[in-house]
Each structure stands twice: as structure tokens, then as C-alpha cells.
Design a protein around this motif. Structure first.
Motif, PDB file in Angstrom:
ATOM      1  N   TYR A  34     -14.340 122.122 -15.966  1.00 49.79           N
ATOM      2  CA  TYR A  34     -13.234 121.299 -15.463  1.00 49.79           C
ATOM      3  C   TYR A  34     -12.184 122.199 -14.793  1.00 49.79           C
ATOM      4  O   TYR A  34     -11.672 121.884 -13.718  1.00 49.79           O
ATOM      5  N   GLY A  35     -11.903 123.334 -15.415  1.00 47.59           N
ATOM      6  CA  GLY A  35     -10.964 124.289 -14.824  1.00 47.59           C
ATOM      7  C   GLY A  35     -11.455 124.824 -13.491  1.00 47.59           C
ATOM      8  O   GLY A  35     -10.674 125.020 -12.558  1.00 47.59           O
ATOM      9  N   MET A  36     -12.779 125.044 -13.380  1.00 44.18           N
ATOM     10  CA  MET A  36     -13.348 125.514 -12.117  1.00 44.18           C
ATOM     11  C   MET A  36     -13.158 124.480 -11.021  1.00 44.18           C
ATOM     12  O   MET A  36     -12.821 124.825  -9.881  1.00 44.18           O
ATOM     13  N   VAL A  37     -13.350 123.221 -11.355  1.00 42.94           N
ATOM     14  CA  VAL A  37     -13.193 122.156 -10.359  1.00 42.94           C
ATOM     15  C   VAL A  37     -11.735 122.063  -9.911  1.00 42.94           C
ATOM     16  O   VAL A  37     -11.448 121.970  -8.717  1.00 42.94           O
ATOM     17  N   LEU A  38     -10.818 122.086 -10.871  1.00 46.30           N
ATOM     18  CA  LEU A  38      -9.397 121.961 -10.518  1.00 46.30           C
ATOM     19  C   LEU A  38      -8.890 123.150  -9.708  1.00 46.30           C
ATOM     20  O   LEU A  38      -8.100 122.980  -8.781  1.00 46.30           O
ATOM     21  N   SER A  39      -9.325 124.350 -10.082  1.00 50.28           N
ATOM     22  CA  SER A  39      -8.813 125.541  -9.399  1.00 50.28           C
ATOM     23  C   SER A  39      -9.633 125.932  -8.171  1.00 50.28           C
ATOM     24  O   SER A  39      -9.220 126.811  -7.411  1.00 50.28           O
ATOM     25  N   LYS A  40     -10.798 125.298  -8.017  1.00 51.91           N
ATOM     26  CA  LYS A  40     -11.713 125.637  -6.920  1.00 51.91           C
ATOM     27  C   LYS A  40     -12.087 127.112  -6.954  1.00 51.91           C
ATOM     28  O   LYS A  40     -12.211 127.776  -5.922  1.00 51.91           O
ATOM     29  N   SER A  41     -12.246 127.633  -8.173  1.00 50.97           N
ATOM     30  CA  SER A  41     -12.580 129.030  -8.381  1.00 50.97           C
ATOM     31  C   SER A  41     -13.299 129.168  -9.721  1.00 50.97           C
ATOM     32  O   SER A  41     -13.157 128.331 -10.599  1.00 50.97           O
ATOM     33  N   SER A  42     -14.061 130.248  -9.856  1.00 50.90           N
ATOM     34  CA  SER A  42     -14.727 130.469 -11.136  1.00 50.90           C
ATOM     35  C   SER A  42     -14.252 131.757 -11.796  1.00 50.90           C
ATOM     36  O   SER A  42     -14.800 132.191 -12.795  1.00 50.90           O
TER      37      SER A  42
END
Length: 48
Positions: A34-42
Motif C-alpha cells: 500500500y505504501g508503494m502504491v501511495l508513494s509510487k516508489s519501492s
């Protein structure tokens, strides 16, 4: 849908598709993805 509801939903989806994961593992994977989707980063520094 609130963030909490979204994460709970995503955790259930993860548990269905990856039943071998423990509940805490599914929870961390849900939060991480979910954090990856929101931040557009991994990147770890971007998500945490």
C-alpha cells in the motif's frame, strides 16, 4: 473507503492468494505494498 479499510481489504486479498503467509506477514506485506502504491516508489526510505 478509508485507508484502514483499504489496508484491511488488501490484507484479506493477500491472505487468500498467499495462504502460506502468517497473519503478521500478510499485514506487513499489505502495508508495504500500500505504501508503494501511495508513494509510487519501492525504496525503504520513501515508504517508511
Amino acid at each position: 473507503m478509508s485507508h484502514t479499510e483499504t489496508i484491511a481489504y488488501w490484507q484479506r486479498e493477500i491472505s487468500v492468494h498467499m495462504p502460506h503467509l502468517s497473519r503478521p506477514q500478510a499485514a506487513v506485506l499489505a502495508l508495504w505494498s500500500y505504501g508503494m502504491v501511495l508513494s509510487k516508489s519501492s525504496g525503504i526510505t520513501t515508504i517508511w
